[in-house]
Design a protein around this motif. Structure first.
Motif, PDB file in Angstrom:
ATOM      1  N   VAL A  50       0.731  -1.241   0.075  1.00 15.65           N
ATOM      2  CA  VAL A  50       0.105  -0.084   0.017  1.00 15.65           C
ATOM      3  C   VAL A  50       0.889   1.419   0.035  1.00 15.65           C
ATOM      4  CG1 VAL A  50      -1.704   1.141   1.253  1.00 15.65           C
ATOM      5  CG2 VAL A  50      -1.953  -1.407   1.076  1.00 15.65           C
ATOM      6  N   VAL A  51       1.701   1.119   0.799  1.00 12.94           N
ATOM      7  CA  VAL A  51       2.860   2.263   0.746  1.00 12.94           C
ATOM      8  C   VAL A  51       4.188   1.777   0.415  1.00 12.94           C
ATOM      9  CG1 VAL A  51       4.439   3.732   2.221  1.00 12.94           C
ATOM     10  CG2 VAL A  51       1.920   3.342   2.752  1.00 12.94           C
ATOM     11  N   TYR A  52       4.900   2.219  -0.782  1.00 13.26           N
ATOM     12  CA  TYR A  52       5.896   1.493  -1.546  1.00 13.26           C
ATOM     13  C   TYR A  52       7.004   2.671  -1.332  1.00 13.26           C
ATOM     14  CZ  TYR A  52       9.229  -0.314  -4.628  1.00 13.26           C
ATOM     15  OH  TYR A  52      10.505  -0.870  -5.307  1.00 13.26           O
ATOM     16  N   ALA A  53       8.395   2.590  -0.786  1.00 13.31           N
ATOM     17  CA  ALA A  53       9.336   3.417  -0.727  1.00 13.31           C
ATOM     18  C   ALA A  53      10.459   2.686  -1.100  1.00 13.31           C
ATOM     19  CB  ALA A  53       9.479   3.983   0.721  1.00 13.31           C
ATOM     20  N   ASP A  54      11.302   3.395  -1.847  1.00 11.69           N
ATOM     21  CA  ASP A  54      12.580   2.749  -2.231  1.00 11.69           C
ATOM     22  C   ASP A  54      13.846   3.736  -2.220  1.00 11.69           C
ATOM     23  OD1 ASP A  54      12.516   4.639  -4.257  1.00 11.69           O
ATOM     24  OD2 ASP A  54      12.094   3.210  -5.912  1.00 11.69           O
ATOM     25  N   LEU A  55      14.991   3.299  -2.318  1.00  9.79           N
ATOM     26  CA  LEU A  55      16.366   3.821  -2.210  1.00  9.79           C
ATOM     27  C   LEU A  55      16.552   4.705  -1.111  1.00  9.79           C
ATOM     28  CD1 LEU A  55      16.587   4.513  -6.157  1.00  9.79           C
ATOM     29  CD2 LEU A  55      17.421   2.465  -4.636  1.00  9.79           C
ATOM     30  N   SER A  56      16.678   5.965  -1.231  1.00 14.77           N
ATOM     31  CA  SER A  56      17.071   7.015  -0.073  1.00 14.77           C
ATOM     32  C   SER A  56      15.709   7.890   0.274  1.00 14.77           C
ATOM     33  CB  SER A  56      18.124   7.788  -0.508  1.00 14.77           C
ATOM     34  OG  SER A  56      19.376   6.919  -0.602  1.00 14.77           O
ATOM     35  N   SER A  57      14.706   7.267   0.184  1.00 14.84           N
ATOM     36  CA  SER A  57      13.511   7.886   0.396  1.00 14.84           C
ATOM     37  C   SER A  57      13.473   8.252   2.002  1.00 14.84           C
ATOM     38  CB  SER A  57      12.356   7.275   0.145  1.00 14.84           C
ATOM     39  OG  SER A  57      12.173   7.003  -1.171  1.00 14.84           O
ATOM     40  N   LYS A  58      13.200   9.674   2.206  1.00 19.89           N
ATOM     41  CA  LYS A  58      12.962  10.147   3.520  1.00 19.89           C
ATOM     42  C   LYS A  58      11.256  10.573   3.737  1.00 19.89           C
ATOM     43  CE  LYS A  58      14.526  13.849   6.599  1.00 19.89           C
ATOM     44  NZ  LYS A  58      15.432  14.812   6.419  1.00 19.89           N
ATOM     45  N   PHE A  59      10.671   9.892   4.760  1.00 21.44           N
ATOM     46  CA  PHE A  59       9.214  10.326   4.861  1.00 21.44           C
ATOM     47  C   PHE A  59       8.639  10.139   6.326  1.00 21.44           C
ATOM     48  CE2 PHE A  59       9.402   5.584   3.492  1.00 21.44           C
ATOM     49  CZ  PHE A  59       8.335   5.096   4.468  1.00 21.44           C
ATOM     50  N   THR A  60       7.746  10.516   6.676  1.00 23.25           N
ATOM     51  CA  THR A  60       7.050  10.378   7.988  1.00 23.25           C
ATOM     52  C   THR A  60       5.662   9.918   7.814  1.00 23.25           C
ATOM     53  OG1 THR A  60       8.694  11.691   9.335  1.00 23.25           O
ATOM     54  CG2 THR A  60       6.581  11.189  10.093  1.00 23.25           C
ATOM     55  N   ILE A  61       5.135   8.819   8.278  1.00 21.32           N
ATOM     56  CA  ILE A  61       3.639   8.790   8.394  1.00 21.32           C
ATOM     57  C   ILE A  61       3.068   8.775   9.641  1.00 21.32           C
ATOM     58  CG2 ILE A  61       1.875   7.090   7.657  1.00 21.32           C
ATOM     59  CD1 ILE A  61       3.745   5.652   5.492  1.00 21.32           C
ATOM     60  N   LYS A  62       2.039   9.558   9.842  1.00 18.22           N
ATOM     61  CA  LYS A  62       1.294  10.074  11.162  1.00 18.22           C
ATOM     62  C   LYS A  62      -0.093   9.666  11.163  1.00 18.22           C
ATOM     63  CE  LYS A  62       2.627  14.247  12.407  1.00 18.22           C
ATOM     64  NZ  LYS A  62       2.834  15.423  12.542  1.00 18.22           N
ATOM     65  N   ASN A  63      -0.220   9.033  12.500  1.00 19.37           N
ATOM     66  CA  ASN A  63      -1.757   9.130  12.758  1.00 19.37           C
ATOM     67  C   ASN A  63      -2.838   8.111  11.778  1.00 19.37           C
ATOM     68  OD1 ASN A  63      -1.359  10.900  14.896  1.00 19.37           O
ATOM     69  ND2 ASN A  63      -1.656  12.419  13.482  1.00 19.37           N
ATOM     70  N   ALA A  64      -2.204   7.250  10.969  1.00 20.87           N
ATOM     71  CA  ALA A  64      -2.888   6.479  10.082  1.00 20.87           C
ATOM     72  C   ALA A  64      -3.045   5.001  10.289  1.00 20.87           C
ATOM     73  CB  ALA A  64      -1.963   6.610   8.674  1.00 20.87           C
ATOM     74  N   LYS A  65      -4.183   4.463   9.630  1.00 22.92           N
ATOM     75  CA  LYS A  65      -4.082   3.117   9.450  1.00 22.92           C
ATOM     76  C   LYS A  65      -4.001   2.649   7.907  1.00 22.92           C
ATOM     77  CE  LYS A  65      -7.920   0.417  10.769  1.00 22.92           C
ATOM     78  NZ  LYS A  65      -9.182  -0.027  10.807  1.00 22.92           N
ATOM     79  N   VAL A  66      -2.825   1.970   7.801  1.00 20.65           N
ATOM     80  CA  VAL A  66      -2.418   1.583   6.587  1.00 20.65           C
ATOM     81  C   VAL A  66      -2.860   0.198   6.231  1.00 20.65           C
ATOM     82  CG1 VAL A  66      -0.422   1.218   4.989  1.00 20.65           C
ATOM     83  CG2 VAL A  66      -0.321   3.025   6.509  1.00 20.65           C
ATOM     84  N   ARG A  67      -3.740   0.153   5.233  1.00 23.65           N
ATOM     85  CA  ARG A  67      -4.684  -1.288   5.034  1.00 23.65           C
ATOM     86  C   ARG A  67      -4.640  -1.763   3.784  1.00 23.65           C
ATOM     87  NH1 ARG A  67     -10.329  -1.893   4.319  1.00 23.65           N
ATOM     88  NH2 ARG A  67     -11.019  -4.206   5.098  1.00 23.65           N
ATOM     89  N   ASN A  68      -4.045  -2.833   3.565  1.00 22.80           N
ATOM     90  CA  ASN A  68      -4.202  -3.644   2.292  1.00 22.80           C
ATOM     91  C   ASN A  68      -5.288  -4.274   2.286  1.00 22.80           C
ATOM     92  OD1 ASN A  68      -3.857  -5.467  -0.130  1.00 22.80           O
ATOM     93  ND2 ASN A  68      -1.662  -4.999  -0.104  1.00 22.80           N
ATOM     94  N   ASN A  98      12.240  -0.913   0.098  1.00 26.11           N
ATOM     95  CA  ASN A  98      13.020  -1.420  -0.915  1.00 26.11           C
ATOM     96  C   ASN A  98      14.374  -0.535  -0.977  1.00 26.11           C
ATOM     97  OD1 ASN A  98      14.770  -2.241  -3.070  1.00 26.11           O
ATOM     98  ND2 ASN A  98      13.111  -2.138  -4.561  1.00 26.11           N
ATOM     99  N   PRO A  99      15.144  -0.537  -0.038  1.00 28.05           N
ATOM    100  CA  PRO A  99      16.305   0.335   0.148  1.00 28.05           C
ATOM    101  C   PRO A  99      17.247   0.022  -1.039  1.00 28.05           C
ATOM    102  CG  PRO A  99      16.576  -1.681   1.682  1.00 28.05           C
ATOM    103  CD  PRO A  99      15.225  -1.772   1.132  1.00 28.05           C
ATOM    104  N   GLY A 100      17.362  -0.944  -1.787  1.00 29.19           N
ATOM    105  CA  GLY A 100      18.416  -1.145  -2.775  1.00 29.19           C
ATOM    106  C   GLY A 100      19.804  -0.691  -2.277  1.00 29.19           C
ATOM    107  N   ASN A 101      20.567   0.160  -2.922  1.00 29.20           N
ATOM    108  CA  ASN A 101      22.087   0.555  -2.257  1.00 29.20           C
ATOM    109  C   ASN A 101      21.882   1.815  -1.445  1.00 29.20           C
ATOM    110  OD1 ASN A 101      23.186  -1.448  -3.413  1.00 29.20           O
ATOM    111  ND2 ASN A 101      23.504  -0.375  -5.159  1.00 29.20           N
TER     112      ASN A 101
END
Length: 186
Positions: free
Chosen positions: A85-103, A116-119
């Protein structure tokens, strides 16, 4: 931008919101995509939205430091068309607050947050969130691919319906009760 609803009602594809450069501040009630991503974020963003929903995918985060993304939402919902539902890769910088993440998918590939950090060096902050997979047998609440660097998640209150594996939870852990794993979390 203040809004009530942003919708992508296309029956074949397309994203509701795409941000490739610059800075965006979005405040509203609902972002919805019928077939594509609800959000595709590659630059600075501050999003305060009650519902972020994609029927078939989810949202992508692919910014780089020093850019930062903050998402404050009640519901972030998606399905298996986007790895998580949330896909992040490499050197992403993020904050998720107060949420219900639902697949909402019950398929074996049902993942709430897919890292997906890769390198790269992902920088992730989870503040007061619930992550739910639709398949507690073979799905994942939070899944991390093995990269060249360890993935660290700063956790300030996390509830999941399936145990978190493959990441290093910092601040909140099972021992200090800021990370709760219970099959009844929904």
């Amino acid at each position: 931008m203040n809004f009530d609803e942003i919708q992508n009602l296309n029956d074949t594809d397309g994203d509701a919101v795409t941000l490739a450069e610059g800075k965006a501040v979005l405040t509203g009630r609902r972002i919805y995509s019928k077939k594509g991503l609800s959000l595709d974020l590659g630059a600075n963003a501050n999003i305060n939205c009650s519902e972020i929903i994609s029927e078939t995918q989810g949202l992508n985060i692919h910014n780089t430091d020093p850019e930062s993304i903050v998402i404050d939402s009640d519901i972030i919902e998606g399905s298996t068309g986007n790895s998580g539902v949330v896909y992040a890769d490499l050197s992403s910088k993020f904050t998720i607050k107060n949420a219900k993440v639902r697949n909402v998918s019950t398929a074996s590939s049902s993942v709430g947050i897919y890292l997906n950090p890769g390198n790269g060096n992902l920088s992730v902050n989870l503040i007061n969130i619930i992550v739910v997979t639709g398949n507690t047998t073979s799905g994942e609440s939070i899944y991390t691919l093995t990269g060249s660097n360890d993935t660290y998640v700063y956790n300030y209150g996390l509830f999941v319906n399936k145990e978190v594996n493959g990441i290093n939870l910092l601040v909140g852990t099972v021992s200090n009760f800021k990370y709760i794993n219970d099959i009844n979390v929904s």
